[in-house]
Design a protein around this motif. Structure first.
Motif, PDB file in Angstrom:
ATOM      1  N   SER A   1      15.137 -10.441  25.901  1.00  0.00           N
ATOM      2  CA  SER A   1      14.292 -11.062  26.916  1.00  0.00           C
ATOM      3  C   SER A   1      13.153 -11.835  26.259  1.00  0.00           C
ATOM      4  O   SER A   1      12.565 -11.380  25.294  1.00  0.00           O
ATOM      5  CB  SER A   1      13.727  -9.972  27.828  1.00  0.00           C
ATOM      6  N   PRO A   2      12.830 -13.032  26.766  1.00  0.00           N
ATOM      7  CA  PRO A   2      11.731 -13.811  26.178  1.00  0.00           C
ATOM      8  C   PRO A   2      10.354 -13.258  26.534  1.00  0.00           C
ATOM      9  O   PRO A   2       9.377 -13.598  25.883  1.00  0.00           O
ATOM     10  CB  PRO A   2      11.917 -15.218  26.751  1.00  0.00           C
ATOM     11  N   ARG A   3      10.305 -12.384  27.565  1.00  0.00           N
ATOM     12  CA  ARG A   3       9.004 -11.881  27.974  1.00  0.00           C
ATOM     13  C   ARG A   3       8.944 -10.376  27.747  1.00  0.00           C
ATOM     14  O   ARG A   3       9.986  -9.709  27.688  1.00  0.00           O
ATOM     15  CB  ARG A   3       8.716 -12.238  29.423  1.00  0.00           C
ATOM     16  N   PRO A   4       7.720  -9.825  27.633  1.00  0.00           N
ATOM     17  CA  PRO A   4       7.602  -8.372  27.510  1.00  0.00           C
ATOM     18  C   PRO A   4       8.290  -7.669  28.686  1.00  0.00           C
ATOM     19  O   PRO A   4       8.280  -8.164  29.799  1.00  0.00           O
ATOM     20  CB  PRO A   4       6.085  -8.147  27.544  1.00  0.00           C
TER      21      PRO A   4
END
Lengths: 345, 364
Positions: B218-221
């Motif tokens: 995933s590119p986000r936390p």
């Protein structure tokens, strides 16, 4: 002053030839093993090349691979020489080949030893390379939209989960870096604005860590945000809670892993070094004892074999002389020397 | 009329014996391969025993292990027999053993075939076992203080991380069970009490998942709590967000993993079965041709080897009759009062006149 003198009867010579034949096969196998170990170590370094700043440490596996290949060649020739040793007709054709052969073999064998020493010496270089690499990895963790850095998040997450570590020195490294990208921060929210204003560089810092720092062995669901705030979570004390997230840093974990690997490989290479040295010593003994037999009618006489004809220093000078002469030849003579030479002629 | 007869000269027989000796030794190696495949499968199933409900899954690896060991023994013996068959005098030692050996090996190869086919038939049992096992494991995820279940949390977390899966069928399974233990719930808070009261069974259910469901790509936390609440997170849409959590269910992931292993093992076992069958055929030809040589008495002559002496039906009939007569051997003939000698003609010799003696009257 002869080094390593030994009397060899015909029976002993035959036994030496047989033993050397087997030993050279074993040593060829060991050379192949050294090469494989070098390849394995290189792939292990390449797998984590993204968290390493430089490739200085690659000199160890490169040396091992070269040494492995060279020792396979050397032992193959040693086996061939040994096969021809008892045959008085075939043995002399190896004569001119032997001196450079010994020179090369001793060079390769010392290179083996150097590779083992290097693996201990390069520990500091490995550590500093990892320190810089991990620092950059953590800094660019949030840049998943920047080409060239978009896989840093994935790399660091995988690393932390596999080596059970968190951060560079320890988990507190994450508190000093903005690891949540601005794309996912709601700038209209007061909390976010306050936090950014309170920081000198305008960064959004939290006392939280990514999910990859979570320890699966923890008895409670992972607490990754507001780690230092005891009141934010029920029945939680930040100082006594040990199993919640991984405490150790990734640099130490990686250094320990690689040093363990290199120690094991170093042990194996040392035993290969011993086998290789014994092959060379036996070959030298065989060659010198066979030379005494050459030209004699009775092949089964007792002869003397030795390792070095003159002392160690003299033999070294003998070997280095041609090399040094080549080096002197390359030097340009100074003009006044050429002037005096021309005046004399 | 023999089944598939082949003529064998002396040199052909010798070559066949030598070839079979080598092939039998190769079969010993394949027996070891079978054994190690069985051990590997057993280890893989035992590794995830916590996640599997009780089913008859151990039968397949146990069968492979025993078959592998027996194969080593049988083929070792076969190698010895074939080695001795080059010399016709040594063949006599084994003459009586060879036919029973061939019959045993035939039934043994059948069991290899059964083992190979069973690998393909485990799919249904495996699915059921995994489904039930995973459901139980998720239910006891929070019970890290109960002895016997304290490692389930770790097992499930490591499973979800390693196989990149979440929940049983999908991540929504976690919404339906309480996976946060009451020990870590602040009962004094109103939000917690409300949530407990709103559930019929008094369970603390939420639309959150454990951290091990987080997708590394995933590119986000990772968003693991309030996953269905779009307004709780900035720039987040639950319906379109695919990379946040692992989408696959763990049952499907484990099933795929085990199916791959079982299919590869099954294929290997079937190939080994074909190899064993061909070795057995060779041994049968060798046995029949050597027997024919022995019958004719001349060791150098050309003889015929076959699979079956008469046709398949006739052989089956003779064997069936033999088995029937084996049964009759034990039966007593009740028609003659149990005396088996009653109708037999007398073969006794009564002296030079051959006159049977008169029976002396018994004094009453």
């Amino acid at each position: 002053m002869v080094v390593g003198k030994m009397k060899l009867t015909f029976q002993k010579r035959v036994k030496l030839v047989q033993g050397l034949g087997l030993l050279s096969w074993l040593a060829t196998l060991c050379g192949a093993i050294t090469f494989t170990l070098g390849c394995f170590l290189k792939t292990e370094f390449r797998r984590r090349s993204e968290v390493m700043d430089n490739t200085d440490i690659h000199c160890v596996p490169n040396t091992l691979m070269i040494v492995g290949l060279a020792s396979m060649g050397i032992n193959y020739f040693a086996g061939r020489i040994c096969q021809d040793a008892l045959d008085a007709g075939r043995f002399p054709r190896w004569k001119t080949f032997l001196k450079p052969f010994y020179g090369c073999s001793i060079f390769v064998t010392t290179l083996m030893l150097i590779a083992v020493i290097l693996s201990y010496v390069m520990k500091g270089s490995l550590e500093s390379s990892l320190k810089i690499g991990l620092k950059n990895g953590i800094r660019f963790y949030k840049d998943t939209d920047t080409p060239g850095r978009c896989f840093q998040k994935q790399t660091i997450d995988h690393l932390q989960m596999e080596f059970q570590c968190c951060g560079n020195n320890d988990y507190k490294d994450w508190f000093e870096v903005q690891w949540i990208s601005n794309r996912y921060l709601d700038f209209s929210s007061k909390e976010v604005k306050d936090r950014i204003k309170s920081n000198v560089d305008g960064r959004y810092l939290v006392d939280g860590v990514p999910f990859s720092c979570c320890n699966p062995r923890s008895p409670r669901p992972c607490i990754q945000y507001k780690i230092t705030n005891n009141t934010a979570h029920y029945n939680y004390d930040h100082h006594t809670e040990e199993l919640n997230i991984f405490i150790g840093g990734c640099r130490e974990a990686l250094v320990n892993y690689y040093m363990g690997l290199m120690n094991t490989i170093g042990g194996v290479v040392l035993s290969v070094f011993l086998i290789q040295s014994s092959v060379l010593a036996s070959l030298r003994l065989l060659q010198t004892s066979m030379e005494a037999v050459a030209g004699q009618e009775n092949v089964e006489i007792e002869t003397e074999g030795y390792l070095l004809e003159k002392g160690v220093k003299e033999t070294l000078m003998e070997y280095l002389d041609p090399v040094l002469k080549l080096m002197w030849l390359n030097q340009v003579t100074s003009p006044e020397d050429t002037g005096t030479k021309n005046a004399d002629s | 009329m023999a089944v598939l007869p082949v003529k064998f000269t002396k040199t052909k027989r010798d070559k066949l014996a030598q070839l079979l000796w080598v092939l039998n030794w190769i079969s010993v190696v394949t027996g070891i391969i079978l054994f190690s495949l069985g051990v590997f499968l057993k280890v893989e199933i035992n590794k995830r025993q916590d996640l599997m409900a009780e089913r008859q899954l151990q039968s397949v690896p146990n069968l492979l292990i025993s078959v592998g060991l027996i194969a080593c023994g049988i083929n070792f013996l076969g190698g010895k027999i074939c080695y001795d068959c080059v010399d016709t005098s040594k063949f006599l030692r084994w003459k009586l053993v060879m036919l029973p050996y061939i019959i045993c090996t035939f039934f043994f190869t059948l069991s290899i075939l059964v083992g190979g086919l069973m690998c393909y038939s485990l799919h249904g049992q495996l699915e059921e076992s995994l489904g039930l096992g995973l459901r139980e494991a998720m239910r006891y995820y929070k019970d890290t203080d109960t002895p016997g279940r304290c490692f389930l949390k770790r097992t499930v977390d490591l499973l979800q991380i390693q196989f990149q899966c979440c929940g049983n069928e999908g991540h929504r399974d976690w919404f339906q069970i309480q996976w946060i233990s009451n020990r870590y719930l602040d009962m004094s808070r109103r939000e917690v009490v409300d949530r407990l009261r709103s559930n019929v069974e008094g369970k603390y259910l939420m639309d959150g998942v454990p951290f091990s469901c987080c997708n590394v790509n995933s590119p986000r936390p990772c968003i693991q709590y309030q996953t269905t609440n779009n307004s709780a997170h900035f720039n987040y849409d639950y319906q379109t967000e695919e990379l946040n959590l692992w989408m696959r269910g763990c049952r499907q992931a484990l099933l795929d993993y085990y199916t791959d292993i079982l299919h590869s093992i099954g294929l290997t076992v079937l190939i080994i079965w074909l190899f064993e069958l061909s070795v057995l055929t060779g041994v049968r030809y060798l046995q029949t041709s050597l027997e024919n040589v022995w019958r004719r008495g001349d060791p150098e002559c050309e003889s015929e080897g076959w699979l079956l002496e008469t046709s398949f039906v006739a052989t089956a009939r003779t064997n069936f009759n033999i088995i029937k007569n084996l049964g009759k051997f034990n039966q007593i003939n009740t028609a003659s009062n149990g005396d088996p000698n009653i109708d037999r003609p007398s073969t006794a010799h009564y002296g030079p006149d051959n006159v049977p003696p008169k029976s002396t009257p018994i004094a009453s």
